[in-house]
Structure formats: structure tokens, C-alpha cells
Motif scaffolding. Structure first.
Motif, PDB file in Angstrom:
ATOM      1  N   TYR A 106       0.838  -1.201   0.000  1.00 33.29           N
ATOM      2  CA  TYR A 106       0.000   0.000   0.000  1.00 33.29           C
ATOM      3  C   TYR A 106       0.874   1.254   0.000  1.00 33.29           C
ATOM      4  O   TYR A 106       0.865   2.052   0.943  1.00 33.29           O
ATOM      5  CB  TYR A 106      -0.950  -0.007   1.199  1.00 33.29           C
ATOM      6  N   ILE A 107       1.638   1.421  -1.075  1.00 34.15           N
ATOM      7  CA  ILE A 107       2.583   2.525  -1.177  1.00 34.15           C
ATOM      8  C   ILE A 107       1.884   3.885  -1.199  1.00 34.15           C
ATOM      9  O   ILE A 107       2.281   4.815  -0.504  1.00 34.15           O
ATOM     10  CB  ILE A 107       3.452   2.364  -2.437  1.00 34.15           C
ATOM     11  N   GLN A 108       0.836   4.000  -2.020  1.00 30.40           N
ATOM     12  CA  GLN A 108       0.136   5.278  -2.121  1.00 30.40           C
ATOM     13  C   GLN A 108      -0.492   5.689  -0.794  1.00 30.40           C
ATOM     14  O   GLN A 108      -0.518   6.869  -0.440  1.00 30.40           O
ATOM     15  CB  GLN A 108      -0.939   5.196  -3.218  1.00 30.40           C
ATOM     16  N   GLU A 109      -0.978   4.702  -0.057  1.00 34.18           N
ATOM     17  CA  GLU A 109      -1.587   4.994   1.247  1.00 34.18           C
ATOM     18  C   GLU A 109      -0.537   5.505   2.237  1.00 34.18           C
ATOM     19  O   GLU A 109      -0.797   6.421   3.027  1.00 34.18           O
ATOM     20  CB  GLU A 109      -2.275   3.741   1.800  1.00 34.18           C
ATOM     21  N   LEU A 130      10.031   8.000  -7.051  1.00 38.24           N
ATOM     22  CA  LEU A 130       9.921   9.455  -7.186  1.00 38.24           C
ATOM     23  C   LEU A 130       8.611   9.840  -7.871  1.00 38.24           C
ATOM     24  O   LEU A 130       7.941  10.791  -7.467  1.00 38.24           O
ATOM     25  CB  LEU A 130      11.111  10.004  -7.972  1.00 38.24           C
ATOM     26  N   LEU A 131       8.252   9.091  -8.912  1.00 37.29           N
ATOM     27  CA  LEU A 131       6.977   9.361  -9.598  1.00 37.29           C
ATOM     28  C   LEU A 131       5.804   9.089  -8.664  1.00 37.29           C
ATOM     29  O   LEU A 131       4.793   9.795  -8.701  1.00 37.29           O
ATOM     30  CB  LEU A 131       6.855   8.504 -10.855  1.00 37.29           C
ATOM     31  N   GLU A 132       5.927   8.066  -7.840  1.00 38.53           N
ATOM     32  CA  GLU A 132       4.852   7.742  -6.897  1.00 38.53           C
ATOM     33  C   GLU A 132       4.676   8.872  -5.884  1.00 38.53           C
ATOM     34  O   GLU A 132       3.549   9.226  -5.519  1.00 38.53           O
ATOM     35  CB  GLU A 132       5.172   6.423  -6.197  1.00 38.53           C
ATOM     36  N   GLU A 135       3.055  11.777  -7.650  1.00 33.83           N
ATOM     37  CA  GLU A 135       1.634  11.512  -7.840  1.00 33.83           C
ATOM     38  C   GLU A 135       0.824  11.921  -6.617  1.00 33.83           C
ATOM     39  O   GLU A 135      -0.335  12.327  -6.731  1.00 33.83           O
ATOM     40  CB  GLU A 135       1.418  10.033  -8.142  1.00 33.83           C
ATOM     41  N   ARG A 136       1.429  11.843  -5.451  1.00 32.02           N
ATOM     42  CA  ARG A 136       0.754  12.218  -4.209  1.00 32.02           C
ATOM     43  C   ARG A 136       1.011  13.677  -3.845  1.00 32.02           C
ATOM     44  O   ARG A 136       0.726  14.116  -2.746  1.00 32.02           O
ATOM     45  CB  ARG A 136       1.215  11.309  -3.057  1.00 32.02           C
ATOM     46  N   SER A 137       1.608  14.442  -4.792  1.00 30.52           N
ATOM     47  CA  SER A 137       1.857  15.885  -4.622  1.00 30.52           C
ATOM     48  C   SER A 137       2.736  16.180  -3.407  1.00 30.52           C
ATOM     49  O   SER A 137       2.519  17.158  -2.685  1.00 30.52           O
ATOM     50  CB  SER A 137       0.536  16.651  -4.501  1.00 30.52           C
TER      51      SER A 137
END
Length: 214
Positions: A106-109, A130-132, A135-137
Motif C-alpha cells: 500500500y505505497i500510495q496509502e 519518485l513518480l509515486e 503523484e501524491r503531490s
């Protein structure tokens, strides 16, 4: 090993990483990363191996806590240096502020609960993480080497000399200010469209068509 007189086209990697956040996992990470004293939450995602240069990250963070006792550092990842890095954390007297979370899908979380993302690698083939983070600003602080400045931009304000604890410390201290975080986040997010998957496909097509025409 590429002939100097051979034409080269550089096509930036395209990634489709936008994902809906799992509400349950956001809540779980919020609880896991909740500290009443936290003034700023730094975090990283990396294997616990020499390439990722954790001594630089931990050394800089230790300096930060002397000025900002309420700072916290969260690490997602595992690896052969786990025991050594925990011992280093103990010797730097920052064990109460550094949290080893192990692996997670759950990287984005996880990123959604950070204030600042930090990458201290001594080299990166690309650095999808880095892109991830973009993506989460998130504002990103990263070592200025290999593919990292290509992703963030050569003039990106969050770059620091590889292995430079003092420089990283100074950058981390500026991230306590909310406006500074917002400004750096805008700078990192501005690069994200460069790594669109459709754009990559179009560029590859154009390159092959141009080659065929010759």
C-alpha cells in the motif's frame, strides 16, 4: 558502448501509477503514523541496502531533531542492513522518532500520510518511487546523481549533493515551513506530465517512423 556518430533519441519513461486510495489502509496508516508531537513527517521507501545510503538520511534527521524534536521519520522497506541501521538509529539517539514499517503493498496509502519524501540513494537506474511521490503531490528531497535529476529536473530545488549530511539537514529544516513544502511540491508535480505512458508511446512511434524514413 554506443558509437558516437550514431543518432540517439532520449524518450522519458512513461508510467501509469495513479491509483485510488484504499480507505481502510489510509485509516490504518494514519493510526500507525499518528504522533501528537509530530511537527513534520519525513518518509522514504527503499530497500535497506548500501545503495540507498541510509547513514546520510539518519545523520541528517538526527541533526533535524536537535532543532525540531517533534520531527518523525518513517521508513517502508526491508533488507540485509536492517539490524545495522537500527543500531545506528540507537547510537544517534533518535529511536523514538524513527519508525521502521517494513514492507507494504500500500505505497500510495503510506505516501498520503507523509509531509516530505526523502531519497538519499547513491545511484538510481530510474527511481519509480519518485513518480509515486510526485503523484501524491509531495515535496521531494533527493540526492543529485544518476537518473534522479533527470526525473526531478536538473534545477529542482530539492536536490542535494550525494552523501552531504549538512546540505540535506538544511533542506529538511526548511520543510518545517508549510509554504516551503507547498512550493517544492508544486515544483515536483510540474514534472509529472513528462512521464505519461501515452506520451512515451507516441515518442517511440515517432522515433521509429523517423528511423524508417532514413
Amino acid at each position: 558502448e554506443v558509437r558516437r556518430n550514431y543518432p540517439i533519441d532520449v524518450i522519458l519513461y512513461g508510467a501509469s501509477i495513479k491509483q485510488d486510495l484504499s480507505t481502510d489502509q489510509v485509516v490504518n496508516f494514519s493510526r500507525l503514523m499518528h504522533h501528537d508531537s509530530a511537527q513534520v513527517k519525513f518518509g522514504t521507501i527503499a530497500r535497506l541496502v548500501p545503495q540507498k545510503d541510509f547513514p546520510t538520511l539518519l545523520g541528517a534527521f538526527a541533526n533535524v531533531t536537535r532543532t525540531i524534536p517533534g520531527a518523525h521519520l518513517y521508513v517502508v522497506g526491508d533488507g540485509p542492513l536492517s539490524s545495522d541501521l537500527r543500531e545506528l538509529t540507537d547510537s544517534l539517539e533518535i529511536s523514538n522518532s524513527v519508525h521502521w514499517l517494513g514492507r507494504t503493498k500500500y505505497i500510495q496509502e503510506f505516501l498520503a500520510n507523509l509531509d516530505v519524501f526523502v531519497l538519499t540513494s547513491i545511484y538510481e537506474g530510474f527511481g519509480l518511487v519518485l513518480l509515486e511521490a510526485m503523484e501524491r503531490s509531495l515535496p521531494i528531497l533527493a540526492a543529485n546523481n544518476s537518473a534522479i535529476p533527470e526525473v526531478l529536473g536538473a534545477d529542482y530545488a530539492g536536490l542535494f549533493p550525494t552523501g552531504d549530511v549538512v546540505n540535506l539537514t538544511q533542506l529538511m529544516l526548511t520543510m518545517v515551513d508549510l509554504d516551503s513544502r507547498k512550493n517544492l511540491a508544486k515544483e515536483s508535480v510540474a514534472r509529472l506530465p513528462e512521464f505519461d505512458a501515452k506520451r512515451m508511446c507516441q515518442s517511440i512511434t515517432i522515433t521509429y517512423l523517423a528511423a524508417e524514413s532514413h
